[in-house]
Design a protein around this motif. Sequence first.
Motif, PDB file in Angstrom:
ATOM      1  N   PRO A 323       0.750  -1.247  -0.402  1.00 47.62           N
ATOM      2  CA  PRO A 323      -0.410  -0.041   0.054  1.00 47.62           C
ATOM      3  C   PRO A 323       0.686   0.989   0.058  1.00 47.62           C
ATOM      4  CG  PRO A 323      -1.325  -1.921   1.949  1.00 47.62           C
ATOM      5  CD  PRO A 323       0.827  -1.781   1.179  1.00 47.62           C
ATOM      6  N   VAL A 324       0.760   2.153  -0.348  1.00 46.27           N
ATOM      7  CA  VAL A 324       1.201   3.613  -0.770  1.00 46.27           C
ATOM      8  C   VAL A 324       0.662   4.530   0.003  1.00 46.27           C
ATOM      9  CG1 VAL A 324       1.488   5.373  -2.245  1.00 46.27           C
ATOM     10  CG2 VAL A 324       0.815   3.275  -3.229  1.00 46.27           C
ATOM     11  N   ALA A 325       1.101   4.850   1.164  1.00 48.57           N
ATOM     12  CA  ALA A 325       1.619   5.936   2.077  1.00 48.57           C
ATOM     13  C   ALA A 325       0.771   6.942   1.515  1.00 48.57           C
ATOM     14  CB  ALA A 325       2.566   5.542   3.212  1.00 48.57           C
ATOM     15  N   HIS A 326       1.312   8.025   0.795  1.00 46.24           N
ATOM     16  CA  HIS A 326       1.361   8.926   0.253  1.00 46.24           C
ATOM     17  C   HIS A 326       0.246   9.214  -0.899  1.00 46.24           C
ATOM     18  CE1 HIS A 326       2.916  10.398   4.410  1.00 46.24           C
ATOM     19  NE2 HIS A 326       3.838   9.786   3.609  1.00 46.24           N
ATOM     20  N   PRO A 327      -0.885   9.582  -1.313  1.00 49.21           N
ATOM     21  CA  PRO A 327      -1.076   9.010  -2.351  1.00 49.21           C
ATOM     22  C   PRO A 327      -1.532   9.865  -3.422  1.00 49.21           C
ATOM     23  CG  PRO A 327      -2.924   8.705  -0.570  1.00 49.21           C
ATOM     24  CD  PRO A 327      -2.017   8.341  -0.026  1.00 49.21           C
ATOM     25  N   PHE A 328      -1.718  10.755  -3.862  1.00 46.08           N
ATOM     26  CA  PHE A 328      -1.289  11.196  -4.956  1.00 46.08           C
ATOM     27  C   PHE A 328      -3.269  12.159  -4.470  1.00 46.08           C
ATOM     28  CE2 PHE A 328       1.897   9.523  -7.430  1.00 46.08           C
ATOM     29  CZ  PHE A 328       2.863  10.418  -7.613  1.00 46.08           C
ATOM     30  N   GLU A 329      -3.471  13.770  -4.743  1.00 47.56           N
ATOM     31  CA  GLU A 329      -4.437  14.326  -4.790  1.00 47.56           C
ATOM     32  C   GLU A 329      -4.902  14.898  -6.061  1.00 47.56           C
ATOM     33  OE1 GLU A 329      -3.877  18.050  -2.845  1.00 47.56           O
ATOM     34  OE2 GLU A 329      -3.276  17.407  -1.235  1.00 47.56           O
ATOM     35  N   THR A 330      -4.328  14.278  -7.504  1.00 47.93           N
ATOM     36  CA  THR A 330      -4.868  14.917  -8.451  1.00 47.93           C
ATOM     37  C   THR A 330      -3.186  14.389  -9.535  1.00 47.93           C
ATOM     38  OG1 THR A 330      -4.960  16.989  -8.862  1.00 47.93           O
ATOM     39  CG2 THR A 330      -5.145  16.729 -10.373  1.00 47.93           C
ATOM     40  N   LEU A 331      -3.660  13.184 -10.341  1.00 51.72           N
ATOM     41  CA  LEU A 331      -2.730  13.053 -11.573  1.00 51.72           C
ATOM     42  C   LEU A 331      -3.734  13.489 -12.742  1.00 51.72           C
ATOM     43  CD1 LEU A 331      -2.554   9.333 -10.238  1.00 51.72           C
ATOM     44  CD2 LEU A 331      -0.777  10.857  -9.999  1.00 51.72           C
ATOM     45  N   TYR A 332      -2.923  14.093 -13.415  1.00 51.87           N
ATOM     46  CA  TYR A 332      -2.942  14.894 -14.966  1.00 51.87           C
ATOM     47  C   TYR A 332      -2.733  13.326 -16.117  1.00 51.87           C
ATOM     48  CZ  TYR A 332      -3.304  19.324 -12.061  1.00 51.87           C
ATOM     49  OH  TYR A 332      -3.510  19.894 -11.187  1.00 51.87           O
ATOM     50  N   MET A 333      -3.878  13.085 -17.018  1.00 50.53           N
ATOM     51  CA  MET A 333      -3.603  12.676 -18.537  1.00 50.53           C
ATOM     52  C   MET A 333      -3.895  14.047 -19.692  1.00 50.53           C
ATOM     53  SD  MET A 333      -2.931   9.592 -20.105  1.00 50.53           S
ATOM     54  CE  MET A 333      -2.520   9.992 -21.356  1.00 50.53           C
ATOM     55  N   ILE A 334      -2.620  13.846 -20.059  1.00 55.48           N
ATOM     56  CA  ILE A 334      -2.733  14.516 -21.430  1.00 55.48           C
ATOM     57  C   ILE A 334      -2.446  13.555 -22.574  1.00 55.48           C
ATOM     58  CG2 ILE A 334      -1.432  16.448 -22.499  1.00 55.48           C
ATOM     59  CD1 ILE A 334       0.864  16.916 -19.814  1.00 55.48           C
ATOM     60  N   GLY A 335      -3.461  14.234 -23.505  1.00 46.78           N
ATOM     61  CA  GLY A 335      -3.700  12.978 -24.199  1.00 46.78           C
ATOM     62  C   GLY A 335      -4.299  13.446 -25.617  1.00 46.78           C
ATOM     63  N   ASP A 336      -4.483  12.981 -26.676  1.00 48.11           N
ATOM     64  CA  ASP A 336      -5.197  14.164 -28.073  1.00 48.11           C
ATOM     65  C   ASP A 336      -6.291  12.979 -28.259  1.00 48.11           C
ATOM     66  OD1 ASP A 336      -3.246  11.358 -28.795  1.00 48.11           O
ATOM     67  OD2 ASP A 336      -3.855  12.083 -30.947  1.00 48.11           O
ATOM     68  N   ASN A 337      -6.106  11.435 -28.178  1.00 47.83           N
ATOM     69  CA  ASN A 337      -7.771  11.263 -28.290  1.00 47.83           C
ATOM     70  C   ASN A 337      -9.105  10.805 -27.568  1.00 47.83           C
ATOM     71  OD1 ASN A 337      -9.374   8.769 -29.439  1.00 47.83           O
ATOM     72  ND2 ASN A 337      -7.820   7.968 -30.198  1.00 47.83           N
ATOM     73  N   PRO A 338      -9.851  11.299 -27.965  1.00 47.72           N
ATOM     74  CA  PRO A 338     -10.991  11.317 -26.414  1.00 47.72           C
ATOM     75  C   PRO A 338     -11.438  10.028 -25.948  1.00 47.72           C
ATOM     76  CG  PRO A 338     -11.162  13.098 -28.491  1.00 47.72           C
ATOM     77  CD  PRO A 338     -10.370  12.348 -28.639  1.00 47.72           C
ATOM     78  N   PHE A 339     -11.265   8.963 -26.815  1.00 46.70           N
ATOM     79  CA  PHE A 339     -12.081   8.150 -26.740  1.00 46.70           C
ATOM     80  C   PHE A 339     -10.877   6.501 -26.416  1.00 46.70           C
ATOM     81  CE2 PHE A 339     -14.129   8.933 -30.868  1.00 46.70           C
ATOM     82  CZ  PHE A 339     -14.791   8.958 -30.423  1.00 46.70           C
ATOM     83  N   VAL A 340      -9.808   7.567 -25.977  1.00 54.58           N
ATOM     84  CA  VAL A 340      -8.167   6.382 -25.412  1.00 54.58           C
ATOM     85  C   VAL A 340      -8.354   7.608 -23.906  1.00 54.58           C
ATOM     86  CG1 VAL A 340      -6.507   5.856 -26.018  1.00 54.58           C
ATOM     87  CG2 VAL A 340      -8.201   5.325 -27.760  1.00 54.58           C
ATOM     88  N   ASP A 341      -8.002   8.188 -24.479  1.00 55.58           N
ATOM     89  CA  ASP A 341      -7.175   9.011 -22.956  1.00 55.58           C
ATOM     90  C   ASP A 341      -7.669   9.249 -22.092  1.00 55.58           C
ATOM     91  OD1 ASP A 341      -4.442   8.766 -24.100  1.00 55.58           O
ATOM     92  OD2 ASP A 341      -4.929  10.526 -25.897  1.00 55.58           O
ATOM     93  N   VAL A 342      -9.095  10.479 -22.367  1.00 53.16           N
ATOM     94  CA  VAL A 342     -10.512  10.531 -21.859  1.00 53.16           C
ATOM     95  C   VAL A 342     -10.643   9.450 -21.619  1.00 53.16           C
ATOM     96  CG1 VAL A 342     -12.209  12.793 -21.966  1.00 53.16           C
ATOM     97  CG2 VAL A 342     -10.428  12.928 -22.994  1.00 53.16           C
ATOM     98  N   LYS A 343     -11.440   8.634 -22.334  1.00 48.50           N
ATOM     99  CA  LYS A 343     -12.486   7.692 -22.104  1.00 48.50           C
ATOM    100  C   LYS A 343     -11.416   7.051 -20.225  1.00 48.50           C
ATOM    101  CE  LYS A 343     -15.320   3.845 -23.934  1.00 48.50           C
ATOM    102  NZ  LYS A 343     -15.395   2.846 -24.478  1.00 48.50           N
TER     103      LYS A 343
END
Length: 394
Positions: A323-343
């Motif tokens: 288990p991770v002791a300090h999880p992230f508040e935000t993880l940013y996904m930067i992509g160009d494909n709505p059907f793959v990256d955003v979905k």
Amino acid sequence: MRILRAVGSRLSEIRIMAPLPFLSRPPRCFSRLQQNHLQSRDQQQLRRFSFGVAFDIDGVILRGRVPIGGSPQALRRLLGDSGSSKVPFVFLTNGFTRSLSFQKFAEEVYFWFENPLLYTHQTEYSSLINLPFRYEDQLIVATGKGEPALVMSEYGFKNVLSLEDYASLFENIDPVSQYKYWATKKPMDRSDLSRNIVPTCDIHSKSVKAVFVVSDPVDWGSDIQVICDILRSGGIVGHKGGTQPPLYFAADDLEYQAAFPSERLGLGAFRIALESVFNRVHHSPLEYVSFGKPNPFVFKNAESVLNQFQPADEHGGFKECGPVAHPFETLYMIGDNPFVDVKGAREAGQPWFSILTRTGVFRGEHNHAEFPADLVVDTVEDAVDYILRKESRS
């Protein structure tokens, strides 16, 4: 599916599993990689990171082999003076199916930054990592551009043939092969084939236990024909009946942005074509498993990789697994494909935040209607600028 992580100057390769229903072993730890990374951080203040970033590559970082959208400048902003990362980030791509392809990318990134940095943490549709244990020494067939059999052998599969080599052992299996001049320029040395790649068995009676489509096939017509032959026959071409062997796809992108100005058909398009034909010629619908984005497991796997940047205690030690002791508040996904990256980011849920660029598959003025991103920007440089400004205020 590959995940590429920023580490120090030495090029190494480590693969990580993502969970699947039939897998029970926990993800591999990579303490040695963590130690190398920790030593290269030039005494950076050890603190908890509140955010991390995942980058798609095609259409975001590169178009073909050319950097786009101010990507070199954007990535430099995430690095310290010595080249160690001051912001945790990974490359999360459905591309790359050979170590050589990754190595070329790493070398190009090295020249962009002009410092001793390579991106070396990677998984290639990583849920496959335990499948060699499932199939042991059973015969499998792999197809895709490049050297698909070599790709599978790198994962530990011991009894694998490329679909092209497998088909070459059956006379007249492809009725139009004589018209494919690119395939007939160099006659195949059957004795060499038999000595080096053909499994030690009667190929005509040995059942194919699984088929893997590891990247975009080169000859769709032949591949669809031979895959249908394998699947309809229960794994023994020329026989009738039997249970369909498992079929695996490395990814399911319908389109992707390459060097050509408009999008190119991807692995998902081949899957649709194969499925359409198979369902017309067979009494039961095609069964298959697709890896890669937008599968939420991919994003959870990326999250576990990014979590390795987090200090585990007041001494700055890193947790090796568990288990991770300090999880992230935000993880940013930067992509160009709505059907793959955003979905994929949307289905993965918290703490993922999706950013859609206009440099690849998506070119719209407004947000995508079916899979709207949390933010739409022009380039990856704009995305990184937004992230750093937002996080500096929080």
